[in-house]
Write a protein that holds these residues in place. Structure first.
Motif, mmCIF file in Angstrom:
data_model
loop_
_atom_site.group_PDB
_atom_site.id
_atom_site.type_symbol
_atom_site.label_atom_id
_atom_site.label_comp_id
_atom_site.label_asym_id
_atom_site.label_seq_id
_atom_site.Cartn_x
_atom_site.Cartn_y
_atom_site.Cartn_z
ATOM 1 N N LEU A 178 -8.009 -8.953 -5.636
ATOM 2 C CA LEU A 178 -8.124 -8.375 -4.446
ATOM 3 C C LEU A 178 -9.243 -7.187 -4.732
ATOM 4 N N ASP A 179 -10.168 -7.378 -3.851
ATOM 5 C CA ASP A 179 -11.717 -6.157 -4.399
ATOM 6 C C ASP A 179 -11.580 -5.351 -3.113
ATOM 7 N N LEU A 180 -11.257 -4.115 -3.205
ATOM 8 C CA LEU A 180 -11.536 -3.161 -1.951
ATOM 9 C C LEU A 180 -12.763 -2.011 -2.070
ATOM 10 N N GLN A 181 -13.670 -2.519 -2.706
ATOM 11 C CA GLN A 181 -14.603 -1.461 -3.107
ATOM 12 C C GLN A 181 -14.996 -0.647 -1.884
ATOM 13 N N SER A 182 -15.244 0.748 -2.450
ATOM 14 C CA SER A 182 -15.681 1.766 -1.143
ATOM 15 C C SER A 182 -15.000 1.645 0.088
ATOM 16 N N ASN A 183 -13.888 1.623 0.247
ATOM 17 C CA ASN A 183 -12.955 2.040 1.455
ATOM 18 C C ASN A 183 -12.360 3.284 1.369
ATOM 19 N N PRO A 184 -12.146 4.052 2.402
ATOM 20 C CA PRO A 184 -11.852 5.288 2.567
ATOM 21 C C PRO A 184 -10.225 5.758 2.662
ATOM 22 N N PHE A 185 -9.675 4.840 2.190
ATOM 23 C CA PHE A 185 -7.955 5.065 1.992
ATOM 24 C C PHE A 185 -7.750 6.117 0.995
ATOM 25 N N GLY A 186 -6.689 6.660 1.289
ATOM 26 C CA GLY A 186 -6.246 7.959 0.405
ATOM 27 C C GLY A 186 -4.755 7.516 -0.351
ATOM 28 N N ASP A 187 -4.334 8.460 -0.620
ATOM 29 C CA ASP A 187 -2.937 8.415 -1.420
ATOM 30 C C ASP A 187 -2.057 7.578 -0.938
ATOM 31 N N GLN A 188 -1.846 7.429 0.315
ATOM 32 C CA GLN A 188 -0.826 6.720 1.286
ATOM 33 C C GLN A 188 -1.268 5.000 0.799
ATOM 34 N N GLY A 189 -2.520 4.856 0.960
ATOM 35 C CA GLY A 189 -2.870 3.361 1.121
ATOM 36 C C GLY A 189 -2.828 3.020 -0.573
ATOM 37 N N ALA A 190 -3.254 3.966 -1.267
ATOM 38 C CA ALA A 190 -2.932 3.611 -2.836
ATOM 39 C C ALA A 190 -1.450 3.590 -3.274
ATOM 40 N N LYS A 191 -0.506 4.477 -2.430
ATOM 41 C CA LYS A 191 0.911 3.994 -2.867
ATOM 42 C C LYS A 191 1.370 2.623 -2.244
ATOM 43 N N HIS A 192 0.892 2.029 -0.990
ATOM 44 C CA HIS A 192 1.254 0.679 -0.551
ATOM 45 C C HIS A 192 0.333 -0.486 -1.401
ATOM 46 N N LEU A 193 -0.803 -0.087 -2.018
ATOM 47 C CA LEU A 193 -1.194 -0.970 -3.055
ATOM 48 C C LEU A 193 -0.360 -0.984 -4.362
ATOM 49 N N ALA A 194 -0.032 0.090 -4.784
ATOM 50 C CA ALA A 194 0.923 0.193 -5.888
ATOM 51 C C ALA A 194 2.159 -0.738 -5.943
ATOM 52 N N ASP A 195 2.818 -0.562 -4.754
ATOM 53 C CA ASP A 195 3.834 -1.332 -4.241
ATOM 54 C C ASP A 195 3.710 -2.923 -4.087
ATOM 55 N N LEU A 196 2.398 -3.346 -3.675
ATOM 56 C CA LEU A 196 2.049 -4.552 -3.798
ATOM 57 C C LEU A 196 1.844 -4.957 -5.367
ATOM 58 N N LEU A 197 1.204 -4.172 -6.052
ATOM 59 C CA LEU A 197 0.959 -4.594 -7.542
ATOM 60 C C LEU A 197 2.379 -5.010 -8.160
ATOM 61 N N ARG A 198 3.167 -3.957 -8.065
ATOM 62 C CA ARG A 198 4.447 -3.955 -8.678
ATOM 63 C C ARG A 198 5.515 -5.358 -8.028
ATOM 64 N N ASP A 199 5.354 -5.628 -6.992
ATOM 65 C CA ASP A 199 6.050 -6.743 -6.595
ATOM 66 C C ASP A 199 5.243 -8.226 -6.523
ATOM 67 N N HIS A 200 3.961 -8.149 -6.674
ATOM 68 C CA HIS A 200 3.242 -9.469 -6.525
ATOM 69 C C HIS A 200 3.420 -10.215 -7.628
ATOM 70 N N SER A 201 3.649 -11.498 -7.464
ATOM 71 C CA SER A 201 3.711 -12.449 -8.826
ATOM 72 C C SER A 201 2.155 -13.116 -9.130
ATOM 73 N N THR A 202 1.257 -13.189 -8.245
ATOM 74 C CA THR A 202 0.069 -13.794 -8.942
ATOM 75 C C THR A 202 -1.075 -12.988 -8.962
ATOM 76 N N LEU A 203 -1.122 -11.734 -8.334
ATOM 77 C CA LEU A 203 -2.180 -10.869 -8.537
ATOM 78 C C LEU A 203 -2.448 -10.515 -10.019
ATOM 79 N N GLU A 204 -3.806 -10.731 -10.193
ATOM 80 C CA GLU A 204 -4.329 -10.496 -11.515
ATOM 81 C C GLU A 204 -5.136 -9.346 -11.689
ATOM 82 N N LYS A 205 -6.108 -9.106 -10.745
ATOM 83 C CA LYS A 205 -7.245 -8.060 -10.590
ATOM 84 C C LYS A 205 -7.175 -7.428 -9.150
#
Length: 127
Positions: free
Chosen positions: A47-74
């Motif tokens: 998942l590549d989200l280069q140069s998007n204007p999300f902030g800390d709330q978006g980062a928190k949701h991405l972190a939750d996705l990273l934490r729980d996702h079983s196939t995400l590598e990058k």
């Protein structure tokens, strides 16, 4: 936003998509929440989200996705410079708990926030 909600709904049922690049799409925190919801059960590897204007709330949701996702590598979030140290910390915590994630790409300005034990899994880009 309506288009993204429809796309996120479609992603919930897509088991073949392995790479998703959404560069410079104007993705806000709200859009990241919808996107992460759509990707929870996907087989996404990159998942590549280069140069998007999300902030800390978006980062928190991405972190939750990273934490729980079983196939995400990058995950690429270079150029997503609306995050503060708090958002980057969410991502670092998720990287600690999910060792399947091989690489997180960040902007170089966040280098000082990366703990030494994670440096080998973080790539820094200059934009």
């Amino acid at each position: 936003m309506v288009i993204l909600i429809c796309a996120a709904h479609g992603l919930k049922h897509n088991k073949t998509l392995s790479h998703l690049r959404l560069w410079e799409c104007g993705l806000s925190d709200e859009a990241i929440v919808e996107l992460c919801d759509g990707l929870k059960c996907s087989n996404l590897k990159i998942l590549d989200l280069q140069s998007n204007p999300f902030g800390d709330q978006g980062a928190k949701h991405l972190a939750d996705l990273l934490r729980d996702h079983s196939t995400l590598e990058k995950l690429g979030v270079r150029g997503c410079d609306q995050m503060s140290g708090c958002g980057v910390q969410h991502l670092m915590d998720a990287m600690r708990s999910n060792t399947r994630v091989e690489m997180l790409t960040l902007s170089d300005k966040y280098r000082h926030l990366v703990p030494q034990e994670l440096e080998h899994r973080i790539k820094f880009d200059y934009l």
